[in-house]
Design a protein around this motif. Structure first.
Motif, mmCIF file in Angstrom:
data_model
loop_
_atom_site.group_PDB
_atom_site.id
_atom_site.type_symbol
_atom_site.label_atom_id
_atom_site.label_comp_id
_atom_site.label_asym_id
_atom_site.label_seq_id
_atom_site.Cartn_x
_atom_site.Cartn_y
_atom_site.Cartn_z
ATOM 1 N N VAL A 144 0.981 -1.577 -0.377
ATOM 2 C CA VAL A 144 -0.127 0.105 0.147
ATOM 3 C C VAL A 144 1.098 1.421 0.028
ATOM 4 C CG1 VAL A 144 -2.497 1.518 1.188
ATOM 5 C CG2 VAL A 144 -1.550 -1.526 1.520
ATOM 6 N N LEU A 145 0.421 2.418 -0.895
ATOM 7 C CA LEU A 145 1.249 3.621 -1.068
ATOM 8 C C LEU A 145 0.478 4.336 -1.080
ATOM 9 C CD1 LEU A 145 2.950 3.562 -4.907
ATOM 10 C CD2 LEU A 145 3.491 2.207 -2.744
ATOM 11 N N TYR A 146 1.220 5.146 0.563
ATOM 12 C CA TYR A 146 0.502 6.899 0.749
ATOM 13 C C TYR A 146 1.422 7.787 0.325
ATOM 14 C CZ TYR A 146 -2.421 8.840 4.175
ATOM 15 O OH TYR A 146 -2.739 9.794 4.742
ATOM 16 N N PRO A 147 0.806 8.769 -0.690
ATOM 17 C CA PRO A 147 1.513 9.452 -0.958
ATOM 18 C C PRO A 147 1.030 10.605 -0.212
ATOM 19 C CG PRO A 147 0.090 8.589 -2.641
ATOM 20 C CD PRO A 147 -0.147 8.250 -1.810
ATOM 21 N N SER A 148 2.474 11.356 0.487
ATOM 22 C CA SER A 148 1.100 13.246 0.230
ATOM 23 C C SER A 148 0.804 13.612 -0.634
ATOM 24 C CB SER A 148 2.196 14.313 1.051
ATOM 25 O OG SER A 148 2.900 14.839 0.495
ATOM 26 N N PRO A 149 -0.996 14.625 -0.588
ATOM 27 C CA PRO A 149 -1.033 15.389 -1.718
ATOM 28 C C PRO A 149 -0.151 16.535 -2.454
ATOM 29 C CG PRO A 149 -2.164 15.884 0.098
ATOM 30 C CD PRO A 149 -0.738 15.342 0.853
ATOM 31 N N PRO A 150 0.657 17.060 -2.304
ATOM 32 C CA PRO A 150 1.092 17.655 -3.370
ATOM 33 C C PRO A 150 1.351 17.023 -4.333
ATOM 34 C CG PRO A 150 2.140 18.228 -1.149
ATOM 35 C CD PRO A 150 1.376 16.985 -0.877
ATOM 36 N N ILE A 151 1.608 17.334 -5.933
ATOM 37 C CA ILE A 151 1.620 17.002 -7.010
ATOM 38 C C ILE A 151 2.801 16.011 -7.225
ATOM 39 C CG2 ILE A 151 2.205 18.773 -8.032
ATOM 40 C CD1 ILE A 151 0.002 16.214 -9.891
#
Ligand code: UDP
Length: 476
Positions: A6-13
């Motif tokens: 599972v990948l959990y990126p932070s919102p900035p593009i």
């Protein structure tokens, strides 16, 4: 049950794009893994990454997106830095992540949760559910070294770095860094974003591993300091995996067909390595005065140029929504007659250019950049030397590293108030494009381009590091 990551990126593009590239890379090495991506919706600029995600999912349907329900930030937070808002958004999302991980676990064995450093707060959820947490660090090893060393620096002084000016700060694996050039959120110890960074810095080393978007030959000293644990003198450090350079394969961020952009046709008609490209990331904006000064400098330099121009900011808020940029009125922003006088040798693109395609065009010979890490890696992969003009985040630190350590960039030198004169623009652009200083950094970046290719090839250092990581997940 199928195996999943599972990948959990932070919102900035910029963070999202790199994380999705990591997902693709993992799949290339281990197609049997199922990749899930948790998407937190920021309460500000909520739809700014939507076109990118839509375009990405259409191309890679095997990567499963889970859109977390929106959260509501307290109105008292509104005027804060976007970093603070991001940390708070992610904190409020913890119950959503918990719920989503539980539901994924019903059908899959989750071997790892890979998070962006902004998502540190989710570590408690991962440990409650017994899922190993890894970080994916979207900037370089040098920047990571400075983050990991922050608690030590913090202990050794009671001043804010922003008040220490050019005092040199010693960080293992890095050249001496002027205090004011450390990452922006680290500058003011009285700001709450600093506290978030300090906490994050203590959590990074206790994870199951830190995956970095860099490669061994680009940052050997910093990587060695990290792997030898020198940046965390009071404890042990998580294993480091340098798996880069990972750069976006270019799904249009606007959902447009960027491969057909008119600037690429214009580049076709220019001589090899003759054009200097100016582009300043997803958030870079300049005042009208600064745009004017760049124009004068470019004109006097006599060089061919391709310049991405945006409207000046309406306020100090640098939170740009790239999907909603309004195109600038060039005649009112640039010096009288500039467009006519430079028509033969210059082109201006309004708001957004297909940067990766531009950099890989053979007519481009130099890149004036804000030193965002993705831009740096894209320049390296195309063998284009940089002129470093940092604007925000960790870009001032990157300038020091690009110029002094990697030696693939020349510096743009601003005045005390951050303004860059036309004389400086003219001088540095000439140096980059036609002088021996430019020749030197061009040779260096070409060598790094070859080293990057080698690192990503079968048995190359980045490929081996990723295989090692995936091997751990398979064994579990
Ligand atoms: N970018 C682009 N066109 C533009 C401006 C930016 O394609 O006009 C892309 C660029 O290729 C890079 C990303 O946006 O992939 C910017 O990421 P970076 O890490 O350099 O900077 P950030 O935007 O995160 O500050």
């Amino acid at each position: 049950m199928a195996d999943a990551i599972v990948l959990y990126p932070s919102p900035p593009i910029g963070h999202l794009v790199s994380m999705l590239e990591l997902g693709k890379l993992i799949l290339t090495h281990q197609p049997s893994l199922v990749i899930h991506v948790l998407v937190a919706t920021p309460p500000y600029r909520a739809d700014s990454t939507a076109p990118y995600i839509t375009s990405f999912s259409a191309t890679f349907p095997s990567i499963i997106f889970h859109h977390l329900p929106p959260v509501t930030l307290s109105p008292s937070l509104a005027p804060r830095h976007h970093e603070t808002l991001t940390f708070e958004t992610l904190r409020l999302n913890n119950p959503n992540v918990h719920q989503t991980l539980l539901s994924i676990s019903q059908n899959f064995t989750v071997h790892a949760l890979i998070i962006d450093f902004f998502c540190t707060v989710v570590r408690s959820v991962a440990s409650d559910l017994n899922v190993p947490a890894y970080y994916f660090f979207t900037s370089g090893a040098g920047c990571l070294a400075s983050f990991l060393y922050l608690p030590t620096l913090h202990k050794n002084t009671d001043k804010s770095f922003q008040d220490m000016g050019n005092t040199l700060v010693e960080i293992p694996g890095l050249p001496p860094i002027p205090a004011k050039d450390l990452a922006k959120p680290m500058l003011d110890r009285n700001d709450e974003v600093y506290q978030h960074f300090l906490y994050m810095a203590t959590q990074l080393p206790t994870s199951s591993g830190i995956i970095i978007n860099t490669f061994d030959q680009l940052e050997p000293r910093a990587i060695q300091a990290l792997t030898r644990g020198l940046c965390v003198p009071d404890g042990s450090t998580a294993p480091i995996y340098c798996i880069g350079p990972l750069i976006s394969s270019g799904e249009g961020r606007h959902g447009r067909d960027e491969a057909a952009h008119e600037c690429l046709t214009w580049l076709d008609s220019q001589p090899k390595q003759s054009v200097v490209f100016l582009c300043f990331g997803s958030l870079g904006l300049f005042s009208k005065n600064q745009l004017h000064e760049i124009a004068v400098g470019l004109e006097k330099s006599g060089q061919r140029f391709l310049w991405v121009v945006r409207n000046p900011p309406v306020s100090d808020d640098q939170n740009v929504d790239i999907t909603k940029l309004t195109d600038p009125d060039l005649n009112s922003l640039l010096p009288d007659g500039f467009l006519g006088r430079t028509r033969e040798r210059g082109m201006i693109v309004k708001s957004w250019a297909p940067q990766k395609a531009v950099l890989s065009h053979q007519s481009v010979g130099g890149f004036v950049s804000h030193c965002g890490w993705n831009s740096v890696l894209e320049a390296i992969c195309s063998g284009v030397p940089l002129l470093a003009w940092p604007l925000y985040a960790e870009q001032r630190l990157n300038r020091v590293l690009l110029v002094e350590e990697m030696k693939i960039a020349l510096p743009m030198v601003e005045s005390e108030n951050g303004f860059v004169s036309s004389v400086e623009v003219e001088k540095r652009v000439r140096e980059l494009m036609e002088c021996k200083e430019g020749e030197f950094v061009r040779e260096r970046v070409e060598a790094m381009k070859a080293a990057a290719k080698e690192a990503m090839s079968l048995h190359g250092s980045s490929c081996v590091a990723l295989s090692k990581l995936i091997g751990l997940w398979k064994k579990k």
